[in-house]
Write a protein that holds these residues in place. Structure first.
Motif, PDB file in Angstrom:
ATOM      1  N   ARG A 177     -61.854  13.074  31.902  1.00  0.00           N
ATOM      2  CA  ARG A 177     -61.080  14.320  31.914  1.00  0.00           C
ATOM      3  C   ARG A 177     -61.299  15.113  33.202  1.00  0.00           C
ATOM      4  O   ARG A 177     -60.507  16.003  33.517  1.00  0.00           O
ATOM      5  CB  ARG A 177     -61.473  15.186  30.729  1.00  0.00           C
ATOM      6  CG  ARG A 177     -61.309  14.532  29.389  1.00  0.00           C
ATOM      7  CD  ARG A 177     -60.089  15.046  28.707  1.00  0.00           C
ATOM      8  NE  ARG A 177     -59.975  14.511  27.352  1.00  0.00           N
ATOM      9  CZ  ARG A 177     -58.974  14.743  26.556  1.00  0.00           C
ATOM     10  NH1 ARG A 177     -58.000  15.515  26.954  1.00  0.00           N
ATOM     11  NH2 ARG A 177     -58.925  14.208  25.347  1.00  0.00           N
ATOM     12  N   ASP A 223     -63.939  20.796  29.285  1.00  0.00           N
ATOM     13  CA  ASP A 223     -62.673  20.140  28.982  1.00  0.00           C
ATOM     14  C   ASP A 223     -61.623  21.164  28.564  1.00  0.00           C
ATOM     15  O   ASP A 223     -60.471  21.113  29.022  1.00  0.00           O
ATOM     16  CB  ASP A 223     -62.886  19.118  27.873  1.00  0.00           C
ATOM     17  CG  ASP A 223     -61.602  18.395  27.498  1.00  0.00           C
ATOM     18  OD1 ASP A 223     -60.804  18.095  28.400  1.00  0.00           O
ATOM     19  OD2 ASP A 223     -61.385  18.147  26.299  1.00  0.00           O
ATOM     20  N   ARG A 258     -55.902  15.115  30.791  1.00  0.00           N
ATOM     21  CA  ARG A 258     -55.744  13.792  30.196  1.00  0.00           C
ATOM     22  C   ARG A 258     -55.188  12.821  31.231  1.00  0.00           C
ATOM     23  O   ARG A 258     -54.140  13.075  31.832  1.00  0.00           O
ATOM     24  CB  ARG A 258     -54.819  13.853  28.985  1.00  0.00           C
ATOM     25  CG  ARG A 258     -55.417  14.602  27.814  1.00  0.00           C
ATOM     26  CD  ARG A 258     -54.530  14.515  26.594  1.00  0.00           C
ATOM     27  NE  ARG A 258     -54.566  13.187  26.006  1.00  0.00           N
ATOM     28  CZ  ARG A 258     -53.935  12.865  24.877  1.00  0.00           C
ATOM     29  NH1 ARG A 258     -53.233  13.779  24.233  1.00  0.00           N
ATOM     30  NH2 ARG A 258     -54.015  11.642  24.396  1.00  0.00           N
ATOM     31  N   ASN A 312     -53.945   9.792  30.783  1.00  0.00           N
ATOM     32  CA  ASN A 312     -52.977   8.814  30.286  1.00  0.00           C
ATOM     33  C   ASN A 312     -51.585   9.085  30.856  1.00  0.00           C
ATOM     34  O   ASN A 312     -50.979  10.115  30.573  1.00  0.00           O
ATOM     35  CB  ASN A 312     -52.930   8.884  28.753  1.00  0.00           C
ATOM     36  CG  ASN A 312     -52.101   7.757  28.157  1.00  0.00           C
ATOM     37  OD1 ASN A 312     -51.316   7.112  28.849  1.00  0.00           O
ATOM     38  ND2 ASN A 312     -52.273   7.531  26.866  1.00  0.00           N
ATOM     39  N   HIS A 347     -48.849   9.764  28.229  1.00  0.00           N
ATOM     40  CA  HIS A 347     -48.889  11.119  27.698  1.00  0.00           C
ATOM     41  C   HIS A 347     -48.132  12.078  28.620  1.00  0.00           C
ATOM     42  O   HIS A 347     -47.349  12.919  28.171  1.00  0.00           O
ATOM     43  CB  HIS A 347     -50.342  11.568  27.561  1.00  0.00           C
ATOM     44  CG  HIS A 347     -50.503  13.024  27.251  1.00  0.00           C
ATOM     45  ND1 HIS A 347     -50.247  13.557  26.021  1.00  0.00           N
ATOM     46  CD2 HIS A 347     -50.867  14.064  28.044  1.00  0.00           C
ATOM     47  CE1 HIS A 347     -50.456  14.855  26.044  1.00  0.00           C
ATOM     48  NE2 HIS A 347     -50.842  15.188  27.253  1.00  0.00           N
TER      49      HIS A 347
END
Length: 748
Positions: A194, A272, A278, A280, A283
């Motif tokens: 992250r 975080d 994120r 990904n 996503h």
């Protein structure tokens, strides 16, 4: 066991009689007087060498010249060089950014000779001071000592020189400022995905990371801990990458960083929620344009992290005796790093400090609150976000009046099997004549103390072990008002030769001997001393007891407001985090996402300086639903999530929002010197009021209802949690919505 007066006696370690100091000398730390009385029994034993202190300097030196942290540190390298035998100051304070040249708060390492010179050599220099030593359970090894009191270990932590000169090209750079997000906490997993970029191979987004922890058993050092730069972290990541996957355990092993050994760490989740991204790509592809803009903005925020010192000792000590020293060092480190990295270009800093304590003056005058307010006032663009606290229903605040010529009893319950000391602070009102106020202590068994007047120290002891200490000084460094400190020894001990304090009800009697008509409004707070999550059970939170205090509605629902109840002297009001009552900090409360209910634990206002702060500036989500406690955030290893409750989870969400808004240009520049001045607190209050997600129509029929029962009691509207906009003492101006409406998870 007998009560003994220690008035007129020098401290066992410092040699100072804290009750006989002149009115024009530096205000002393009552906790040092307690430590002297108990021979540092709960602080790891008497120091043989150097300890850390936080100092507020006078505005002017004895010769009339302006006195600053920088000028004081410079003098130790010049005219006052001999003072280095007993006081030394880090380069953090000798070489500050230009904005902070005029600061008067600093930390130092000192020997006990420092305290002997407060009223002589240092008279006119030091305004007040506090020690920064953690409470150490008696099953932990003592590491305070050094073989040579005159020598400091060579430090490996960050060392700074003069600020680099500003380049003309940097000043004329892009119009938008660089945005730095600083997180100071425990257990920051800096190798987590992250906190890395989404590129391949990924690189860290953390520009600087300071682990304040020294190696185990290392002697004190002026420049302590270890610093990691972005290049250093990237080199560790590259070294420990195999098959495109980063072996995070290997990274931490090579870095000698043990604070993320466990599955969950407070600091990782806080970081975080504040700045996690994120990685990904699927996503990112599913995001709406607004969500993608937020993500892109967050990717441009530059992260700075500090692991607060020291794992297993300071962080697990929830009383906060260590906090002011290391928190000020951490903030000054982040501000200097941001200034260096900006290289003269425009920049702003958002700091998140998800820590909190219960006892203190609650009027913004504590030494750390004053230092934070000074930094915000002097820096050109600084925001500091702190949580409101989680003590609303813990019964740790007492508020009562004592009429002239009368007395008042309050009951303090110490729980059994508590391996850490307990502290009770009693604060007299402004301009009170403390010579008319006495305090008496009645233990659960044994003789009561005599009436203890101001400028006295008394101890309940058997000749060797001190079980209760009362420190009643006329001037306390912990605030601008008079404070009476009552300290209890642990109620269980693992040292066979040491006697534990009795658990049970300790009755404290405050007497007002003034002869004229009138009364004194007195506040008292029990200091936090429960065990921090994830550590072995040692502390157990003590509390006030009063049979008239109403804990529940109908015997089943926790009562989260006083409901205009004046029967009990235990109060849920004025329970704000003791570092959250300053002028300029952004204070964040907590609420539940599914129904807009304020979290029952979320601490309330007003501060004792009521014109300054009625309550939190805003509220953010700390619970997803009654069935899903907490909000999800990163665990210490990539690919895993953990739920965390508390206002510590709410505060970083607001820090994140503020940092992203600065990148996008949606938040105006903070201008503490403008006309009129504008602070992050102003912006957060206004934005939260605009975005309060509680729908008025839905809330209207929920007043007096509860999903858990068919017939709950009906409350007056101002005191109920289900209202469109939470009352000031509960939730500030409004509430921030959450992107977690599709599923329980972290969307950004």
């Amino acid at each position: 066991m007998t009560w003994q007066s220690l008035t007129g006696a020098g401290g066992a370690w410092s040699g100072i009689d804290w009750t006989a100091r002149a009115a024009d000398t530096a205000s002393a730390d009552p906790y040092l007087a307690w430590a002297d009385t108990t021979q540092f029994a709960d602080l790891g034993g008497p120091p043989a060498g150097w300890i850390r202190v936080i100092i507020e300097l006078q505005a002017n030196a004895p010769d009339g010249t302006a006195l600053t942290a920088r000028s004081f540190a410079d003098s130790l390298e010049g005219a006052n060089a001999p003072w280095q035998a007993w006081i030394r100051v880090s380069s953090l304070y000798r070489y500050p950014p230009a904005d902070l040249d005029q600061t008067r708060f600093l930390t130092a390492v000192v020997t006990n000779a420092f305290f002997a010179r407060l009223d002589t050599t240092l008279k006119g220099y030091v305004k007040r001071f506090e020690i920064g030593m953690p409470v150490v359970p008696d099953d932990a090894p003592a590491t305070n000592t050094m073989p040579d009191a005159e020598t400091l270990a060579a430090g490996t932590g960050p060392v700074f020189g003069p600020v680099p000169p500003t380049s003309a090209s940097a000043v004329s750079a892009a119009p938008g400022p660089m945005v730095f997000l600083g997180v100071m906490d425990d257990g920051l997993a800096f190798a987590h995905e992250r906190f890395r970029s989404t590129a391949t191979p990924s690189a860290t987004r953390i520009e600087r990371f300071w682990n304040q922890d020294d190696a185990s058993g290392a002697p004190p050092a002026l420049h302590y801990g270890r610093q990691f730069t972005k290049a250093g972290i990237d080199a560790l990541l590259a070294c420990c990458t195999q098959g495109g996957q980063v072996d995070e355990d290997a990274v931490y092993a090579q870095a000698g960083y043990i604070n993320v050994r466990k599955r969950w760490a407070h600091g990782t989740e806080v970081m975080d929620l504040a700045g996690g991204l994120r990685p990904n790509p699927l996503h990112a592809a599913s995001m709406s344009p607004d969500e993608r803009a937020q993500r892109d903005a967050l990717a441009n925020v530059r992260l700075l992290g500090v692991q607060l010192r020291t794992a297993g000792r300071t962080v697990r000590d929830t009383t906060g005796r260590w906090f002011a020293v290391h928190a000020l060092d951490a903030m000054r480190y982040i501000l200097r790093c941001a200034d260096d990295l900006a290289g003269g270009a425009k920049y702003c800093v958002v700091l998140n400090l998800s820590y909190g304590y219960m006892a203190g003056p609650h009027d913004g005058s504590s030494i750390i609150e004053s230092a934070i307010d000074e930094l915000i006032a002097l820096h050109h663009d600084l925001s500091v976000v702190v949580p409101a606290g989680n003590s609303n229903v813990l019964r740790c605040h007492a508020s009562f009046s004592v009429a002239n010529g009368a007395s008042k009893d309050i009951t303090w319950r110490a729980l059994p099997d508590c391996a850490t000391p307990g502290f009770l602070e009693i604060w007299l009102p402004d301009h009170a004549d403390e010579s008319n106020v006495t305090v008496q202590i009645r233990p659960p068994w044994g003789d009561p103390s005599p009436a203890i007047a101001v400028k006295n120290i008394a101890a309940w002891q058997n000749g060797r072990d001190v079980l209760c200490t009362v420190v009643y000084l006329d001037r306390a460094a912990t605030g601008r008002r008079t404070m009476i400190l009552i300290a209890l020894a642990p109620t269980v001990t693992r040292q066979p030769a040491r006697i534990a304090a009795p658990a049970g009800n300790w009755v404290v009697t405050l007497a007002n001997r003034a002869s004229t008509n009138g009364s004194l409004d007195i506040h008292a707070w029990v200091q936090r001393n429960e065990t921090a999550y994830g550590f072995p059970l040692r502390g157990r939170q003590s509390r006030f007891e009063d049979p008239r205090y109403k804990r529940f509605f109908g015997g089943m629902h926790v009562r989260d407001s006083d409901d205009n109840n004046t029967d009990s002297w235990i109060s849920r009001r004025s329970t704000l985090n003791s570092i959250a009552t300053g002028d300029a900090t952004v204070v964040v409360g907590a609420y539940r996402r599914t129904d807009g209910t304020a979290a029952v634990y979320s601490s309330t206002g007003p501060s004792l300086r009521q014109t300054v702060r009625d309550g939190p500036d805003a509220a953010a989500i700390s619970e997803d639903s009654p069935a899903c406690a907490g909000v999800l955030g990163a665990s210490t290893r990539s690919g895993s999530l953990v739920a965390m409750s508390g206002t510590s989870a709410a505060a970083p969400q607001v820090a994140r929002l503020l940092a992203c808004a600065r990148v996008l240009g949606k938040a105006p520049v903070i201008s503490p010197h403008g006309m009129p001045p504008f602070s992050a607190r102003d912006w957060v209050e206004k934005r939260a009021g605009q975005e309060d997600p509680a729908p008025t129509a839905l809330m209207a029929h929920r007043l007096g209802t509860c999903p858990g029962t068919a017939a709950p009691p009906v409350l007056p509207l101002p005191d109920h949690a289900w209202v469109p906009m939470l009352p000031g003492p509960r939730g500030g101006s409004g509430r921030f919505p959450s992107p977690r409406w599709k599923k329980r998870g972290v969307k950004l």
